[in-house]
Each structure stands twice: as structure tokens, then as C-alpha cells.
Enzyme design. Structure first.
Site, PDB file in Angstrom:
ATOM      1  N   GLY A 188       0.804  -1.141   0.136  1.00 28.39           N
ATOM      2  CA  GLY A 188       0.013   0.051   0.137  1.00 28.39           C
ATOM      3  C   GLY A 188       0.800   1.266   0.091  1.00 28.39           C
TER       4      GLY A 188
ATOM      5  N   CYS B 259       6.273  -5.572   0.350  1.00 30.66           N
ATOM      6  CA  CYS B 259       6.568  -4.129   0.054  1.00 30.66           C
ATOM      7  C   CYS B 259       6.136  -3.253   1.344  1.00 30.66           C
ATOM      8  CB  CYS B 259       5.711  -3.836  -1.147  1.00 30.66           C
ATOM      9  SG  CYS B 259       6.271  -2.119  -1.753  1.00 30.66           S
ATOM     10  N   LEU B 260       5.149  -2.498   1.354  1.00 29.24           N
ATOM     11  CA  LEU B 260       4.893  -1.875   2.736  1.00 29.24           C
ATOM     12  C   LEU B 260       4.852  -2.802   3.841  1.00 29.24           C
ATOM     13  CD1 LEU B 260       4.226   1.136   3.986  1.00 29.24           C
ATOM     14  CD2 LEU B 260       1.789   0.599   3.465  1.00 29.24           C
TER      15      LEU B 260
ATOM     16  N   GLN C 195       8.145  -3.116   5.066  1.00 27.74           N
ATOM     17  CA  GLN C 195       8.812  -1.892   5.741  1.00 27.74           C
ATOM     18  C   GLN C 195       8.044  -1.662   7.184  1.00 27.74           C
ATOM     19  OE1 GLN C 195       7.834   1.324   3.138  1.00 27.74           O
ATOM     20  NE2 GLN C 195       9.008   0.271   1.511  1.00 27.74           N
TER      21      GLN C 195
ATOM     22  N   HIS D  41       6.926  -8.137  -5.018  1.00 26.35           N
ATOM     23  CA  HIS D  41       5.706  -8.219  -5.098  1.00 26.35           C
ATOM     24  C   HIS D  41       5.816  -9.757  -5.444  1.00 26.35           C
ATOM     25  CE1 HIS D  41       3.295  -4.521  -4.123  1.00 26.35           C
ATOM     26  NE2 HIS D  41       4.341  -4.038  -4.638  1.00 26.35           N
TER      27      HIS D  41
ATOM     28  N   GLU E  44       3.472 -12.100  -5.495  1.00 27.00           N
ATOM     29  CA  GLU E  44       1.991 -12.303  -6.040  1.00 27.00           C
ATOM     30  C   GLU E  44       2.030 -12.222  -7.606  1.00 27.00           C
ATOM     31  OE1 GLU E  44       1.409  -7.939  -4.561  1.00 27.00           O
ATOM     32  OE2 GLU E  44       2.614  -9.712  -4.124  1.00 27.00           O
TER      33      GLU E  44
END
Length: 537
Positions: A357, A384-385, A388, A511, A513
Site C-alpha cells: 500500500g 512491500c509496505l 517496511q 511483490h 504475488e
């Protein structure tokens, strides 16, 4: 084959009927017969790409190996065909007009008045034929976004009309996907909307060669005959597409209806090889007959619209089939997770995935979900986020940096453990400027992630981000027990983090996915689902 054949898929009556799934299913059947097949999507919106669109409005933005931000339908194409797509597989009106305007500014149309016909339509026809002229494909399927009659789609429909005329007989056909609604008050299916939709298509100079009819109830032979007569198609070219329990049933249903057979007849192609769908059927069998069940929490801030995390949800289906596990995904809005209720919100989960996101909204809930997974030894995957957030949570609660955060959320923080990439600091435009596409990653010896990737020393994964792990904190974080187990050699950027003392705790900047398909489920999701099952047992 001496000449590439073209199939155009249009939609009528209603949007969201599943043109992408029908296109992917037909492509799968043709591929299973030995034809080299690809699919492209023409989107009528004026954005250059979906990269700047809100996920609530357009669903997820799918990223290809070459760094194109594309429509989520390209994810379906790759998942069904196990063939990579590229920028050439997704074209928008914005990109078409930008190209034509750039040509006009360069003087390529000197003396000419630039118009929709022929300049815009010529540009569309060129884009449609890029893949066909590459020599890599026997058949190119082109899905036209939107619904016939939409003002935005008119240039595409006109370009298709011209191209069908230019290609000649048996080199291009149109499949029209339409809706046969059921009126419960009358107790019958109604064909009139389809008749009007086909008439609208004919008014643009295009005859549908095949009708694919979405329906909730079986369509009788009488209705099929009526549709054939009134819509000017052959009886065998009226194909029923009834609601299925899973999108992966659709190729089988389309084969039973004869969609591939009638398509080959229309294109004057040999129909001598039966589709080899053995591996596909094996996957379906495992998917529908699981031996176990797990519940995984998907923590994100766009959970109201399932298409926002489409590739993640499909990856769980692929990984679940490999493990013979039914994966129940519990969507949890990160804004609804608080210090007071997080245990209640997250209890009973066998695994926690913190989703990608952008922006500040909902991040504290994501951080709390990471903490819950870490402290309770629940299998964790951060994407990703999500990765983090795992670094921020660890920095706050293990290193003791209570104000640790990302400069995306707070530029003035004293502990920017996640920081803007150096290459991004002078960029002002938002569209197409992130770190995109495939980047290599070297895996650390002895790490869990190396084991998950079956001993590979280097991998390549797709990215879409601006912010990164701040290497100024790497030594401190690793000393405290979270290691960087994957790094890009060229840039030194940390791609993967994990906690060796945790049963299964991995965060990835990329990512995974985007690369999971029916025939090649992504190893990270396979390993995560397996870990969730072990946690449950």
C-alpha cells in the site's frame, strides 16, 4: 502458421462480466492445443496507465517484468497461460493519444489535420499488431475494455472494424460477451438486452462471430436458437458461460461448450489436437479436495474491494492447492486494528500477511499486526509496505526507537529506518516513476528464504515502490536479531528481511504475488501456507 490470427473480445449489456477470464480461458484452450497464444488489453480510460489510480476504483495495479504498470486482467493472463506479459499487452487511450500528439509535435503529420480517424485508429491498429508482428505468436487475443456503446470505446471499435477488413476472411474474429439476465418475477431468462447489444455492435460495422452468454441459469436450446437467429450468428457459436465456483473452472466449461472448436473453425485453423489439460485438472482436483484448512489474516487498507489484492488472493489458491490446503483468507482493515482491540482482531489466525500500500492511513494497525505475529510466533509474510512495517515494528519494540518510522509518513523523524530511495529524491511526477519491474536479489546462505526458494542463490522479482530499508540502521537491526537475507548486489538495497529465531517471519520489498501462476505457484506463498498449516497443527 504463416499469418498471425486475431481474436477480439468485446462486452455488452453490463461491465464486469468477465471478459478477461473468458479471454484467458480461450487462450488456455488454444495454448493446450499447441498454438502459441497471447492476450492484450485495450483500456478506454485516458490515464496513461493505472499506476496513479486508487485501488478502490480500479483494483490492483499489476506490474510486468519490463516495469509496465498495467490492468489487473494481465494478472489473469499470466496466471492462466504461465507466459509473461509486457507493456505491449496493455494499451490505454491516454497512451494512444500521447503517442499521436508526440508525433504531431515532431512534425510527422505536417500538412495534415490530426483526427480520430485515421490517426487515432491507425495508432490503435499498430498497437494491436505489435505482438502479432513479433513472430512469437500464432494467435493474439485482444480484449476491448468497457461496454459496446460507451463513448470512450468508439475509437477502438472502429479500429477493430478496419482491421478485420484489412486482415481478410478467417484472419480475425469477434467474440461478444453479453449478459442473459434472469427476471425472477417472470421466472425466465431474457434475450432482449443481448439483441440490443449486438445491434449496437452491428451499427458500428461489426458482426459478432461468437456470442458468449453470461448467465446464472442454464440456457435452453430454444433460447440459443433464438439468439442465433436474432443476433445473426451460427447456432454452434452461441456459447453459455454459467456462473462457476472458481474462475479456474471456466476453461473446462468453455471446452465443454465448444468455444475453442468453433473459434478454430472461424479462423480456418486445424482442429486435430485435443487440449492437454492434465496439469490444469490436477490443480483443480487438489483445489477442490483439500485435506486441511488454515485461516490467514490479510491485513490491508483496501480490503473492502477484493480486486485491490487480487494477485495475493489468487496466489493463496495456487499455494493452497500445492499443500492440499483450503486457505481461508480473513480480510482485516488495518485502520480498525488498535492498541485496545488488536488481540481480539487477530486471534485464531494461523498466519498473518501484511499487504502492500501507500500513504500514512492505517499503518499503525499494520505495525500492531506485525508485533502480534512476531511476539506470538505466528507465521508472517510482509509484502512491500508490509516488509517496511516489519522493520519499523522491530526498530520500535526491539531496538527501542519509539519514533522509528518511514519518511513517507514523517519526513522529520529522528529514526528513518525506511527512507526515500536516493534515485527518487529529485522526482516530482508520480506516474511511472517508481522502482518498477524485475530486479535481481542475492539470497543469504543458511537463511530461511534460501530454503523457501529451493536453494537458489539468486532470484529475480517484480517491484513497485519508492521507499527502502535504510542501510544506516542495518548493523543495529541485524545485531538485534532481524537479518537482511536478500540484497540487490548492484544497489546494495535490502530486498528481504527475516527473523531466524521466529518459526517463519519473512518480509520482502518486492511483490511475489505477481509471479504466481496455476502451474508455477510462488515458493514464498507455498512456504507461508505450509508454515501456517504447521502452526495450526
Amino acid at each position: 502458421m504463416s499469418q498471425t490470427k486475431y481474436i477480439f473480445v468485446t462486452g455488452g449489456v453490463s461491465s464486469s462480466l468477465g471478459k478477461g477470464i473468458i479471454a484467458a480461458s480461450l487462450a488456455k484452450l488454444l495454448q493446450a492445443r499447441g498454438y502459441k497464444t497471447t492476450i492484450q488489453k485495450l483500456d478506454p480510460y485516458i490515464n496513461i496507465d493505472p499506476g496513479t489510480l486508487n485501488p478502490y476504483e480500479h483494483g490492483e495495479c499489476y506490474v510486468t517484468d519490463d516495469g509496465a504498470e498495467t490492468d489487473l486482467d494481465l494478472g489473469h493472463y499470466e496466471r492462466f497461460l504461465n507466459v509473461k506479459t509486457s507493456q505491449a499487452n496493455n494499451v490505454t487511450t491516454g497512451r494512444i493519444y500521447q503517442s499521436v500528439i508526440d508525433k504531431e509535435r515532431r512534425g510527422e503529420f505536417l500538412g495534415k489535420t490530426v483526427q480520430v480517424v485515421p490517426h487515432i485508429t491507425n495508432e490503435i491498429k499498430e498497437r494491436i499488431q505489435i505482438l502479432g508482428k513479433s513472430g512469437d505468436y500464432d494467435i493474439v487475443i485482444t480484449e476491448i475494455g468497457g461496454t459496446v456503446g460507451d463513448i470512450e470505446s468508439l475509437p477502438y471499435i472502429e479500429a477493430v472494424r478496419q482491421l478485420l477488413w484489412e486482415l481478410g476472411d478467417h484472419n480475425g474474429i469477434v467474440i461478444h460477451l453479453t449478459l442473459i439476465p434472469y427476471l425472477s418475477a417472470a421466472g425466465e431468462l431474457k434475450t432482449k438486452p443481448t439483441q440490443h447489444s449486438v445491434k449496437t455492435l452491428m451499427e458500428s460495422g461489426i458482426n459478432a462471430d461468437i456470442l458468449v452468454c453470461r448467465t446464472e441459469h442454464e440456457i435452453s436450446d430454444e433460447i440459443k436458437q433464438k439468439l442465433a437467429l436474432f443476433c445473426n450468428v451460427k447456432r454452434e457459436a452461441v456459447i453459455q458461460s454459467i456462473d462457476a465456483s472458481t474462475i479456474y473452472d471456466v476453461p473446462i466449461l468453455m471446452q465443454e461448450e465448444g468455444l475453442d472448436t468453433v473459434t478454430l473453425q472461424k479462423l480456418a485453423l486445424p482442429d486435430t489436437v485435443r487440449p492437454n489439460l492434465d496439469l490444469w485438472n490436477q490443480f483443480l482436483n487438489k483445489h477442490k479436495n483439500p485435506k486441511h484448512e488454515v485461516t490467514i489474516g490479510l491485513v490491508g487498507k483496501y480490503v473492502e474491494l477484493q480486486d485491490s489484492y487480487k494477485s495475493i488472493l489468487e496466489s493463496f489458491i495456487h499455494a493452497g492447492a500445492v499443500n492440499e490446503v483450503k486457505v481461508n483468507v480473513r480480510s482485516i482493515h488495518s485502520e480498525h486494528i488498535t492498541v485496545k482491540n488488536y488481540e481480539q482482531k487477530l486471534k485464531g489466525l494461523n498466519g498473518i500477511l501484511v499487504a502492500p500500500g501507500f500513504g500514512e492511513r492505517g499503518i499503525e494497525g499494520k505495525i500492531k499486526a506485525v508485533q502480534f505475529a512476531r511476539e506470538n510466533n505466528i507465521p508472517f509474510l510482509g509484502i512491500c509496505l508490509g516488509m517496511q512495517m516489519a522493520v519499523i515494528e522491530f526498530s520500535r519494540n526491539v531496538l527501542g526507537y519509539k519514533d522509528a518510522t518511514s519518511t513517507e509518513m514523517l519526513a522529520s523523524t529522528e529514526h528513518p529506518v525506511i527512507n526515500l530511495m536516493e534515485a527518487q529524491k529529485n522526482i516530482t511526477n508520480k506516474g511511472g516513476t517508481m522502482r518498477l519491474g524485475s530486479w535481481d536479489c542475492e539470497l543469504k546462505e543458511g537463511s530461511l528464504v534460501k530454503e523457501v526458494y529451493h536453494g537458489a542463490t539468486e532470484i529475480s522479482e517484480r517491484h513497485r515502490h519508492r521507499y527502502e530499508f535504510n542501510n544506516d540502521y542495518k548493523a543495529q537491526i541485524e545485531k538485534a536479531g532481524m537479518i537482511a537475507s536478500g540484497v540487490n548486489k548492484e544497489t546494495g538495497l535490502v530486498e528481504i528481511i527475516e527473523i531466524p529465531k521466529h518459526p517463519w517471519f519473512i518480509g520482502v520489498q518486492y511483490h511475489p504475488e505477481y509471479k504466481s501462476t496455476v502451474l508455477t505457484p510462488h515458493p514464498l506463498f507455498v512456504g507461508f501456507v505450509k508454515a501456517a498449516l504447521l502452526h495450526k497443527i
